[in-house]
Design a protein around this motif. Structure first.
Motif, PDB file in Angstrom:
ATOM      1  N   LEU A   1      54.662  -3.522  29.728  1.00 16.74           N
ATOM      2  CA  LEU A   1      54.734  -2.493  30.762  1.00 16.74           C
ATOM      3  C   LEU A   1      54.463  -1.104  30.178  1.00 16.74           C
ATOM      4  O   LEU A   1      53.728  -0.302  30.764  1.00 16.74           O
ATOM      5  N   GLU A   2      55.051  -0.815  29.022  1.00 19.55           N
ATOM      6  CA  GLU A   2      54.887   0.513  28.426  1.00 19.55           C
ATOM      7  C   GLU A   2      53.456   0.779  27.987  1.00 19.55           C
ATOM      8  O   GLU A   2      53.030   1.928  27.907  1.00 19.55           O
ATOM      9  N   HIS A   3      52.711  -0.282  27.700  1.00 15.05           N
ATOM     10  CA  HIS A   3      51.303  -0.103  27.371  1.00 15.05           C
ATOM     11  C   HIS A   3      50.471   0.098  28.639  1.00 15.05           C
ATOM     12  O   HIS A   3      49.579   0.957  28.682  1.00 15.05           O
ATOM     13  N   ALA A   4      50.783  -0.666  29.681  1.00 18.15           N
ATOM     14  CA  ALA A   4      49.943  -0.661  30.884  1.00 18.15           C
ATOM     15  C   ALA A   4      50.219   0.519  31.805  1.00 18.15           C
ATOM     16  O   ALA A   4      49.280   1.088  32.380  1.00 18.15           O
ATOM     17  N   PHE A   5      51.481   0.904  31.951  1.00 16.49           N
ATOM     18  CA  PHE A   5      51.852   1.874  32.983  1.00 16.49           C
ATOM     19  C   PHE A   5      51.143   3.222  32.832  1.00 16.49           C
ATOM     20  O   PHE A   5      50.560   3.729  33.805  1.00 16.49           O
ATOM     21  N   PRO A   6      51.138   3.838  31.649  1.00 12.45           N
ATOM     22  CA  PRO A   6      50.464   5.140  31.526  1.00 12.45           C
ATOM     23  C   PRO A   6      48.958   5.067  31.788  1.00 12.45           C
ATOM     24  O   PRO A   6      48.358   6.061  32.210  1.00 12.45           O
ATOM     25  N   LEU A   7      48.350   3.916  31.532  1.00 21.66           N
ATOM     26  CA  LEU A   7      46.907   3.790  31.721  1.00 21.66           C
ATOM     27  C   LEU A   7      46.524   3.715  33.194  1.00 21.66           C
ATOM     28  O   LEU A   7      45.347   3.838  33.541  1.00 21.66           O
ATOM     29  N   LEU A   8      47.522   3.529  34.068  1.00 21.40           N
ATOM     30  CA  LEU A   8      47.271   3.486  35.506  1.00 21.40           C
ATOM     31  C   LEU A   8      47.689   4.785  36.195  1.00 21.40           C
ATOM     32  O   LEU A   8      47.905   4.827  37.411  1.00 21.40           O
ATOM     33  N   LYS A   9      47.791   5.827  35.428  1.00 23.07           N
ATOM     34  CA  LYS A   9      48.213   7.143  35.917  1.00 23.07           C
ATOM     35  C   LYS A   9      47.425   7.590  37.137  1.00 23.07           C
ATOM     36  O   LYS A   9      47.981   8.115  38.108  1.00 23.07           O
ATOM     37  N   ASP A  10      46.109   7.391  37.123  1.00 19.09           N
ATOM     38  CA  ASP A  10      45.265   7.885  38.213  1.00 19.09           C
ATOM     39  C   ASP A  10      45.581   7.216  39.546  1.00 19.09           C
ATOM     40  O   ASP A  10      45.231   7.753  40.603  1.00 19.09           O
ATOM     41  N   HIS A  11      46.212   6.053  39.519  1.00 23.65           N
ATOM     42  CA  HIS A  11      46.562   5.366  40.760  1.00 23.65           C
ATOM     43  C   HIS A  11      47.837   5.924  41.390  1.00 23.65           C
ATOM     44  O   HIS A  11      48.115   5.659  42.557  1.00 23.65           O
ATOM     45  N   PHE A  12      48.616   6.699  40.617  1.00 18.32           N
ATOM     46  CA  PHE A  12      49.894   7.191  41.114  1.00 18.32           C
ATOM     47  C   PHE A  12      49.996   8.708  41.191  1.00 18.32           C
ATOM     48  O   PHE A  12      50.749   9.235  41.995  1.00 18.32           O
ATOM     49  N   LYS A  13      49.254   9.416  40.399  1.00 15.98           N
ATOM     50  CA  LYS A  13      49.450  10.862  40.240  1.00 15.98           C
ATOM     51  C   LYS A  13      49.237  11.615  41.549  1.00 15.98           C
ATOM     52  O   LYS A  13      48.283  11.369  42.275  1.00 15.98           O
ATOM     53  N   ASN A  14      50.145  12.530  41.812  1.00 15.79           N
ATOM     54  CA  ASN A  14      50.019  13.428  42.954  1.00 15.79           C
ATOM     55  C   ASN A  14      49.080  14.567  42.563  1.00 15.79           C
ATOM     56  O   ASN A  14      49.422  15.387  41.706  1.00 15.79           O
ATOM     57  N   PRO A  15      47.889  14.663  43.180  1.00 13.50           N
ATOM     58  CA  PRO A  15      46.922  15.699  42.770  1.00 13.50           C
ATOM     59  C   PRO A  15      47.335  17.101  43.171  1.00 13.50           C
ATOM     60  O   PRO A  15      46.779  18.083  42.677  1.00 13.50           O
ATOM     61  N   ASP A  16      48.323  17.213  44.077  1.00 13.91           N
ATOM     62  CA  ASP A  16      48.723  18.529  44.572  1.00 13.91           C
ATOM     63  C   ASP A  16      49.886  19.142  43.799  1.00 13.91           C
ATOM     64  O   ASP A  16      50.307  20.251  44.090  1.00 13.91           O
ATOM     65  N   ILE A  17      50.406  18.410  42.844  1.00 10.31           N
ATOM     66  CA  ILE A  17      51.608  18.864  42.144  1.00 10.31           C
ATOM     67  C   ILE A  17      51.382  18.873  40.637  1.00 10.31           C
ATOM     68  O   ILE A  17      50.814  17.936  40.079  1.00 10.31           O
ATOM     69  N   GLU A  18      51.823  19.916  39.984  1.00  5.82           N
ATOM     70  CA  GLU A  18      51.884  19.946  38.519  1.00  5.82           C
ATOM     71  C   GLU A  18      53.274  20.417  38.121  1.00  5.82           C
ATOM     72  O   GLU A  18      53.694  21.512  38.488  1.00  5.82           O
ATOM     73  N   ILE A  19      53.977  19.579  37.404  1.00  2.81           N
ATOM     74  CA  ILE A  19      55.333  19.905  36.982  1.00  2.81           C
ATOM     75  C   ILE A  19      55.292  20.487  35.565  1.00  2.81           C
ATOM     76  O   ILE A  19      54.746  19.887  34.640  1.00  2.81           O
ATOM     77  N   HIS A  20      55.886  21.657  35.411  1.00  2.00           N
ATOM     78  CA  HIS A  20      55.994  22.293  34.092  1.00  2.00           C
ATOM     79  C   HIS A  20      57.421  22.089  33.581  1.00  2.00           C
ATOM     80  O   HIS A  20      58.387  22.210  34.350  1.00  2.00           O
ATOM     81  N   THR A  21      57.542  21.784  32.311  1.00  2.00           N
ATOM     82  CA  THR A  21      58.868  21.518  31.748  1.00  2.00           C
ATOM     83  C   THR A  21      59.045  22.214  30.400  1.00  2.00           C
ATOM     84  O   THR A  21      58.072  22.460  29.685  1.00  2.00           O
ATOM     85  N   LYS A  22      60.284  22.509  30.089  1.00  2.00           N
ATOM     86  CA  LYS A  22      60.660  23.008  28.763  1.00  2.00           C
ATOM     87  C   LYS A  22      62.024  22.426  28.403  1.00  2.00           C
ATOM     88  O   LYS A  22      62.806  22.054  29.296  1.00  2.00           O
ATOM     89  N   GLU A  23      62.300  22.375  27.120  1.00  2.00           N
ATOM     90  CA  GLU A  23      63.580  21.876  26.644  1.00  2.00           C
ATOM     91  C   GLU A  23      64.179  22.857  25.645  1.00  2.00           C
ATOM     92  O   GLU A  23      63.446  23.510  24.889  1.00  2.00           O
TER      93      GLU A  23
END
Length: 531
Positions: A202-224
């Protein structure tokens, strides 16, 4: 698809203690089959998800679920809000009912588990029942299963994974670094996406399918921000930050009671980059002086840049000179020996932890495309600490090591190593000249004539106890937890105890020990050893 999907490991969860509630996403979801207006709680720009974890083994506590943590982290970064997570047993009616409910409420329904050839792998049948579709062989999946299992007998359990709901689509991801399409597809039925339960797959496959899930209208910025004080002591500042920025920024506070470098991790999340930067500056300026820790959360991933960044620094010190000399020894070793001719001595101690990180960085610098495993020699004592054994296992995975484990005396173990791995000619060791019987050694030294013949490579010979801890702490390297409990030199359970030089009595009259890096006198390093 494509092995028997098995067990999950190590539930990774955090306790979120301070959260400023804010909708990250403008309301509204894309239309999904069976979704009615009365059931939608979103508007046009919202992308939502419900995750269904399938498996009796999860509900019985036999296996820890790590997949939800992995998926929710990625979905959030893609602008998808996870609304609900459900864990259900291996039962068709239960799974189907959950899918019907989730598919009517959320943009995406994501399942993990229940895919495989056995009797309790019921996800495909359950999805078919949820959507009122028959389950039938998919020609492309039949061909894949035939190649993998060597049969096209539709009655064989091996072909069970080729039988999917009639309307199923096969989705392929793409590795952006190579441009290659994934070898095996994800099965998608309407707004439901069916992932295997094995974490590594799952950890190998999930990120490679990003384009099927990504919201094109949103960009989340983060800091720690990482803090070495306890949460209570910084609560007033966090409350004030909440009051000032809650309209645009979500602030999270996560205590960590076992990390060796910080006690609280603060997270800031926002769609507005400027507001995020303002909140970040506010915290930096108003948190107690020296409270913030410069923490490197991916020291292995960034090992080459971090290490060689020190070497390129024009400012010189006794410590940086030690590091440079050690790197030179290792680079010379890699010029003299092939990688398969070398193994690294690793027993989970502080010196070997430094050594392992140095070897990893130097190998990656010289061979950036090398994807094999570095051989590591572990000679196990009769009574090893469980904490040491656990740390060795974690380090094995962290550095991608091939562990060569032997039990018993060092001389006998080296003989076994030579017999079982005749290709190995040199052992890189974490020996320091202050160790017993080591003051006469050089950076390259053959074993004694009556021992199995190996070249001993000793990059750390001239390092002091202080040098070791300066390196570990500067690079934020994980180390065995015993060192935070007052142990300064690790042997076996029958000859090692906390160093009395680190003992103190707290305000409640309880005897405690400072961590090993706070030992003030190097010569007291072995004061916690019986021999």
């Amino acid at each position: 698809m494509l092995t028997l999907y098995g067990k999950l490991q190590n539930l990774a969860s955090a306790s979120r203690r301070i959260t400023v509630i804010k909708n990250h996403f403008c309301s509204g979801a894309q239309a999904v089959n069976k979704m009615s207006d009365s059931e939608k709680d979103e508007t046009a720009k919202d992308y939502s998800a419900g995750i269904i974890v399938i498996g009796d083994e999860i509900l019985k506590g036999q296996v820890a679920d790590t997949n939800t943590h992995f998926m929710t982290k990625h979905l959030f970064s893609w602008g998808v809000k996870v609304k609900k997570i459900s864990v259900v047993p291996d039962d068709i009616d239960t799974i189907a009912k959950e899918i019907v409910e989730f598919s009517s409420k959320y943009t995406y329904v994501i399942t993990s588990g229940g895919i495989g050839p056995t009797h309790d792998d019921l996800t495909f049948e359950s999805v078919g029942k949820a959507f009122g579709e028959p389950v039938e062989p998919n020609p492309h999946l039949v061909e894949l299963c035939k190649k993998y299992f060597g049969t096209d007998d539709l009655n064989s359990p091996k072909l069970k994974m080729a039988k999917v709901p009639k309307s199923a689509k096969l989705l392929y991801g793409e590795d952006e670094s190579t441009g290659r399409r994934t070898k095996y597809p994800l099965v998608n039925v309407r707004n439901t996406y069916l992932f295997p339960g094995v974490p590594s797959i799952l950890e190998h496959a999930f990120p490679l399918l990003k384009d099927h899930f990504k919201n094109p209208d949103i960009e989340i910025h983060t800091k720690e921000i990482y803090i070495h004080l306890d949460e209570i002591s910084i609560t007033p500042v966090l409350n004030e930050a909440d009051s000032l920025f809650k309209k645009h920024v979500t602030l999270g506070s996560y205590p960590d009671f076992i990390n060796s470098y910080y006690k609280v991790k603060l997270t800031l999340e926002s769609e507005d980059k400027e507001q995020l930067e303002s909140a970040y500056r506010y915290l930096q300026e108003n948190l107690p002086e020296n409270a913030i820790v410069q923490y490197e959360k991916n020291p292995v991933l960034n090992a080459v840049d971090q290490l060689y960044g020190i070497l390129s620094n024009e400012e010189s010190s006794s410590f940086t000179n030690q590091v440079k000399n050690s790197v030179n020894v290792l680079e010379d070793a890699l010029d003299k020996y092939k990688l398969d001719e070398i193994c690294v001595g690793f027993n989970g101690g502080k010196d070997c932890t430094v050594l392992l990180h140095l070897v990893h960085a130097v190998v990656k610098k010289k061979y950036p495309d090398y994807d094999g495993k570095i051989k590591a020699l572990y000679i196990r004592s009769k009574l090893p600490f469980p904490e040491v054994e656990k740390f060795i296992q974690i380090s094995r995975d962290r550095y991608k090591l091939e562990m060569l484990q032997f039990n018993g005396r060092i001389k006998d173990s080296l003989g076994d190593l030579q017999a079982q791995h005749p290709e190995i000619k040199a052992v890189v060791m974490g020996t320091r000249e202050t160790d017993p019987y080591s003051s006469h050694l050089n950076a390259f030294a053959m074993t004694d004539s009556d021992w199995p013949q190996f070249m001993r490579i000793n990059p750390l010979l001239n390092w002091s106890y202080t040098d070791i801890w300066t390196f570990l702490r500067s690079f934020c390297l994980p180390y065995c937890s015993l060192y935070d409990r007052g142990y300064t030199s690790l042997g076996s359970m029958n000859n090692t105890h906390p160093n009395p030089a680190l003992q103190y009595v707290d305000e409640n009259g309880i005897v405690k020990y400072k961590p090993a890096y706070k030992l003030e006198t190097d010569s007291q390093e072995r004061a916690g050893r019986n021999t």
